[in-house]
Design an enzyme around this catalytic site. Structure first.
Site, short mmCIF file in Angstrom:
data_model
loop_
_atom_site.label_atom_id
_atom_site.label_comp_id
_atom_site.label_asym_id
_atom_site.label_seq_id
_atom_site.Cartn_x
_atom_site.Cartn_y
_atom_site.Cartn_z
N THR A 154 11.22 1.19 14.25
CA THR A 154 12.38 1.89 13.43
C THR A 154 12.52 0.78 12.19
O THR A 154 12.08 -0.27 12.23
CB THR A 154 13.72 1.86 14.33
N HIS A 155 13.02 1.71 11.32
CA HIS A 155 13.06 0.95 9.70
C HIS A 155 11.99 0.20 9.40
O HIS A 155 12.00 -0.74 8.61
CB HIS A 155 14.38 -0.28 9.90
N SER A 276 -13.06 1.62 -5.92
CA SER A 276 -12.63 1.34 -7.16
C SER A 276 -13.61 0.96 -8.12
O SER A 276 -14.47 0.47 -7.92
CB SER A 276 -11.57 0.01 -7.18
N LYS A 282 -12.31 -2.83 -2.72
CA LYS A 282 -11.57 -1.50 -2.61
C LYS A 282 -12.33 -0.64 -1.77
O LYS A 282 -13.18 -0.14 -1.99
CB LYS A 282 -10.66 -1.34 -3.81
N ASN A 284 -10.04 2.68 -0.83
CA ASN A 284 -8.62 3.29 -0.97
C ASN A 284 -8.54 4.85 -0.09
O ASN A 284 -9.45 5.67 -0.24
CB ASN A 284 -8.31 3.71 -2.49
N GLU A 289 -3.31 10.07 0.23
CA GLU A 289 -2.41 9.97 -0.73
C GLU A 289 -2.23 11.23 -1.46
O GLU A 289 -1.01 11.81 -1.85
CB GLU A 289 -2.88 8.83 -2.00
#
Ligand code: ARG
Length: 456
Positions: A154-155, A276, A282, A284, A289
């Site tokens: 939570t949070h 990348s 990297k 990704n 996204e």
């Protein structure tokens, strides 16, 4: 043919013509337009508005046109004003003057919304099938992870232990609601507008019920003005798709977090990752996204639809031509998002160890230390205080709560015995959370069967 009657002088201004034309967008309705026209003309022949042989010749011409488009013998004419005039033009080119009789007792106003309903009815079914596949993959992944303990947050702060299956099943439940919203949409949308004509019905003795049966609608739109101006079904589907998109977006966000190095709970397959151009290390999560950002696009489309309709007086206004581009885009977008998310989840690697370590390092069994003391008749306030103290000590000693010695425990309270380790064991804790809807293995298995039954 431009739809210029004897009333209008000369041609439309060049730019006005571009603004007016919708063929680039509505050409995808061509098969639905032909199907609806065949239904309409069949009815015209049946009730005697056209002679049977006239109706048959028009129907043959329409079937011929459809075949020619399928076989790429004919291309959509992008100079036509819209898909309806394209179909009519081609028909007249093919069968001659008789083709002009097709448009008896209807208007493009009832025609266009009928076509759009046919199209969206079919596409909502396609979305449903893709959604079921996606839910199916969530179920498989859940079945394999009913004992994979992970932190529940939570949070975005580690809160209490759950299992990966339990977490995924939350998304399966969202998917079930999306399914029922799609079914709901179809049920309400499946009423025939054709026969509303321009807005006030017609003096011809049409048989709308016959057309309804022919096109598989469940009922008629009972008011002709409503029939031509209603776009509730577009708004509803935009809403349904947006909610579904938001669900996929939230899951994407979690995948992005879970696959980041500090977490490393999951590994997204290379098929769904990009590198990348300059940083060799990297990997990704671009697909996640993009799905996350496509939700923004869907909500934008939904907004456009609502705002377009909100101030329109009855009945038809050309504003309504703008209903298509955004709903078509939403349909295309949600379909590709579902497909990619399904593949991404199917190939996801789960790093159970990392999840377990995160549980321990997150001290998510601290509540259970307090509960242990409460069971030994310490007041919860005091128990909470003692547990918090132990968490602080563990932090200082850079240990987990499981690694603290019994001595350390006893120093805080003489109620602690050897069985404290059993009481804070993560597996025990999750297993005991067997209330309906909870994360225990048996309970999550029940949730899985529940969803499996629903998507049959
Ligand atoms: N292309 C139009 C649309 O999509 C068809 C209806 C045109 N009707 C009219 N009265 N101008 O809405």
């Amino acid at each position: 043919m431009k739809l210029r009657t004897g009333m209008l002088d000369g041609a439309l201004d060049k730019e006005a013509e571009n603004l007016n034309s919708s063929i680039k967008v509505d050409q995808r309705l061509v098969y639905d337009d032909i199907q609806a026209s065949i239904a309409h003309v069949t009815m015209l022949g049946h009730v005697g508005i056209l002679r049977e042989n006239e109706a048959q010749a028009i129907i043959d011409g329409l079937i011929n046109l459809k075949d020619k488009i399928i076989n790429k013998e004919i291309e959509i004419d992008l100079k036509a004003e819209d898909v309806h005039s394209f179909v009519e033009n081609e028909l007249i080119k093919d069968i001659g003057q008789l083709g002009k009789k097709m448009h008896t007792a209807r208007s493009r106003n009832d025609q266009v919304t009928t076509d759009l309903k046919l199209y969206l009815r079919r596409e909502s079914q396609n979305i449903k099938e893709l959604l079921k596949e996606y839910i199916g993959v969530l179920l498989e992944l859940s079945e394999n992870n009913t004992e994979t303990i992970m932190p529940g947050y939570t949070h975005l702060q580690a809160a209490q232990p759950v299992t990966f299956a339990h977490h995924l099943m939350a998304y399966a439940m969202m998917g079930l609601r999306d399914l029922s919203r799609l079914e709901d949409f179809r049920q309400r949308a499946n009423e025939l507008p054709l026969g509303g004509c321009a807005l006030a019905g017609t003096t011809y003795p049409i048989d709308r019920d016959m057309v309804k049966e022919y096109l598989g609608f469940d009922g008629l739109m009972e008011n002709s003005m409503d029939a031509v101006s209603d776009r509730d079904y577009v708004l509803e589907l935009q809403g349904v798709i947006s909610i579904l998109g938001v669900h996929l977006s939230r899951l994407s966000e979690e995948l992005i977090i879970w696959s980041s190095q500090p977490y490393s709970f999951v590994t997204i397959d290379d098929m769904y990752s990009t590198g990348s151009s300059i940083m060799p290390q990297k990997k990704n999560p671009d697909m996640a996204e993009l799905i996350r950002s496509k939700a923004a696009r869907l909500i934008g489309n939904m907004n456009q639809s609502f705002v377009m309709v909100k101030g329109l007086p009855l009945a038809y206004a050309k504003d309504l031509q703008e209903d298509k581009e955004s709903i078509f885009d939403s349909v295309d977008t949600i379909k590709i998002c579902l497909q990619v998310m399904t593949g991404q989840m199917k190939s996801l690697k789960v790093n159970k160890k990392k999840m377990l370590i995160a549980c321990k390092e997150g001290y998510i069994n601290a509540t259970d230390i307090a509960d242990y003391l409460v069971n030994k008749s310490i007041a919860f306030r005091d128990a909470h205080h003692i547990a918090a103290k132990l968490v602080k000590i563990a932090m200082e000693e850079e240990k987990t709560l499981e690694e603290l010695s019994l001595d350390t425990y006893k120093k805080q309270s003489d109620k602690f015995e050897e069985d404290i380790y059993q009481a804070i064991d993560l597996k025990t804790i999750v297993g005991k959370r067997n209330s309906k809807g909870g994360p225990s293995k048996e309970e999550v298995k029940r949730q899985i069967s529940y969803v499996r039954e629903k998507i049959k």
